[in-house]
Design a protein around this motif. Structure first.
Motif, PDB file in Angstrom:
ATOM      1  N   GLU A 236      -1.492  -6.723  -1.235  1.00  0.00           N
ATOM      2  CA  GLU A 236      -2.036  -7.913  -0.595  1.00  0.00           C
ATOM      3  C   GLU A 236      -0.908  -8.820  -0.097  1.00  0.00           C
ATOM      4  O   GLU A 236      -0.938  -9.319   1.018  1.00  0.00           O
ATOM      5  N   ASP A 237       0.085  -9.035  -0.943  1.00  0.00           N
ATOM      6  CA  ASP A 237       1.274  -9.804  -0.582  1.00  0.00           C
ATOM      7  C   ASP A 237       2.484  -9.046  -1.133  1.00  0.00           C
ATOM      8  O   ASP A 237       2.674  -8.977  -2.352  1.00  0.00           O
TER       9      ASP A 237
ATOM     10  N   SER B 159       1.885  -4.026   3.808  1.00  0.00           N
ATOM     11  CA  SER B 159       1.002  -5.175   3.645  1.00  0.00           C
ATOM     12  C   SER B 159      -0.436  -4.802   4.013  1.00  0.00           C
ATOM     13  O   SER B 159      -0.685  -4.182   5.050  1.00  0.00           O
ATOM     14  N   HIS B 160      -1.377  -5.167   3.160  1.00  0.00           N
ATOM     15  CA  HIS B 160      -2.798  -4.899   3.407  1.00  0.00           C
ATOM     16  C   HIS B 160      -3.588  -6.078   2.850  1.00  0.00           C
ATOM     17  O   HIS B 160      -3.766  -6.212   1.641  1.00  0.00           O
ATOM     18  N   HIS B 161      -4.041  -6.969   3.740  1.00  0.00           N
ATOM     19  CA  HIS B 161      -4.727  -8.176   3.286  1.00  0.00           C
ATOM     20  C   HIS B 161      -5.915  -8.481   4.194  1.00  0.00           C
ATOM     21  O   HIS B 161      -6.185  -7.749   5.157  1.00  0.00           O
TER      22      HIS B 161
ATOM     23  N   GLU C  47      -6.745  -6.064   7.453  1.00  0.00           N
ATOM     24  CA  GLU C  47      -7.361  -4.836   6.944  1.00  0.00           C
ATOM     25  C   GLU C  47      -8.276  -4.159   7.969  1.00  0.00           C
ATOM     26  O   GLU C  47      -8.401  -2.929   7.974  1.00  0.00           O
TER      27      GLU C  47
ATOM     28  N   SER D 138      -3.974  -5.554  -5.446  1.00  0.00           N
ATOM     29  CA  SER D 138      -4.093  -6.934  -4.986  1.00  0.00           C
ATOM     30  C   SER D 138      -3.030  -7.757  -5.700  1.00  0.00           C
ATOM     31  O   SER D 138      -2.284  -7.236  -6.537  1.00  0.00           O
ATOM     32  N   ASP D 139      -2.959  -9.050  -5.398  1.00  0.00           N
ATOM     33  CA  ASP D 139      -1.966  -9.899  -6.059  1.00  0.00           C
ATOM     34  C   ASP D 139      -2.179  -9.928  -7.566  1.00  0.00           C
ATOM     35  O   ASP D 139      -1.226 -10.022  -8.338  1.00  0.00           O
TER      36      ASP D 139
ATOM     37  N   PRO E 203      -8.644  -4.528  -7.266  1.00  0.00           N
ATOM     38  CA  PRO E 203      -8.916  -4.593  -5.831  1.00  0.00           C
ATOM     39  C   PRO E 203     -10.413  -4.636  -5.546  1.00  0.00           C
ATOM     40  O   PRO E 203     -11.211  -4.030  -6.260  1.00  0.00           O
TER      41      PRO E 203
ATOM     42  N   ASP F 116     -11.117  -9.827  -3.516  1.00  0.00           N
ATOM     43  CA  ASP F 116      -9.839  -9.462  -2.912  1.00  0.00           C
ATOM     44  C   ASP F 116     -10.073  -8.309  -1.941  1.00  0.00           C
ATOM     45  O   ASP F 116     -11.125  -7.654  -1.990  1.00  0.00           O
ATOM     46  N   PRO F 117      -9.120  -8.005  -1.059  1.00  0.00           N
ATOM     47  CA  PRO F 117      -9.284  -6.867  -0.154  1.00  0.00           C
ATOM     48  C   PRO F 117      -9.490  -5.557  -0.910  1.00  0.00           C
ATOM     49  O   PRO F 117      -8.984  -5.383  -2.014  1.00  0.00           O
TER      50      PRO F 117
END
Length: 226
Positions: free
Chosen positions: A35-36, A55-57, A61, A82-83, A87, A91-92
């Motif tokens: 995510e970050d 990166s995937h947020h 996405e 995720s952060d 997931p 969250d994404p």
């Protein structure tokens, strides 16, 4: 590693809460979607994980899902983190998971940290049946959702940020009643972890005197059938 999507929970605060299996998967996959990458980079460095990250947020996405599915179908193994937490739970993750299912890509979801579970269990409120609401709508749809939930008999779980907590508690008093039982947990698994239990009005008083700090999980008792 097998060519599939791995959904890997990460600690919500205390780094000791990651599993041996999660560390192994993150070390062995071809790619980690984070995510970050700055936040996840600290976690990976702590556990000496050198796997490449992308990166995937929530903001990209929709654009990256198709390419990720193609990479997995071509033979790569991919982990999504995720952060903090699991997931797809606020969250994404949902979009990629759905795309993988639609394209016949295998998915493996590891068990692990999720903030609402410890908050629910230590709330003292009924947990045999509950609903997870996550974050309430900020503006549009908020009143409609609260009106609907006012009749909910199961225990309800919400996520909330510190600067919106008092506003949300005030809305709970308005829609659920000031005497509705409630439990508010903050900074779960971290140094200043704290859970405050009582009625909605009591917690409004508490957080009016003591400014909310940290991330919150709010557990609200359902409407009594009496």
């Amino acid at each position: 590693m097998e060519s599939k999507l791995y959904l890997v929970p990460t600690p919500i605060g205390n780094l000791e809460d990651i599993t041996f299996r999660a560390v192994r998967v993150l070390k062995e996959v071809d790619l980690i979607l984070a995510e970050d990458t700055r936040t996840s980079g600290k976690l990976l460095k702590h556990f000496e994980i050198s796997t490449h990250m992308h990166s995937h947020h929530m903001h990209n996405e929709h654009k990256t899902v198709d390419n990720i599915v193609k990479r997995i179908k071509s033979g790569e193994s991919v982990a999504l983190i995720s952060d903090a937490g699991t997931p797809a739970i606020s969250d994404p993750g949902f979009l990629l998971t759905r795309a993988c299912i639609e394209n016949g890509v295998e998915i493996e979801c590891l068990p692990g940290a999720t903030a609402f579970v410890p908050a629910l269990v230590n709330s003292g409120l009924p947990n045999d049946k509950f609903i997870f609401e996550g974050f309430l709508p900020v503006k549009k749809g908020r009143q409609t959702r609260l009106t609907f939930l006012a009749e909910e008999t199961r225990t309800m779980i919400f996520y909330e940020s510190p600067h919106k907590l008092l506003k949300t508690l005030t809305h709970f008093a308005q829609y659920f009643g000031e005497d509705r039982p409630i439990s508010v947990s903050r900074e779960l698994t971290k140094l200043y972890e704290e859970t405050i239990r009582g009625t909605v009005s009591e917690l409004i008083q508490h957080f009016t005197k003591k400014a909310p700090k940290g991330e919150f999980v709010v557990v609200v008792g359902g409407k009594s059938s009496k």
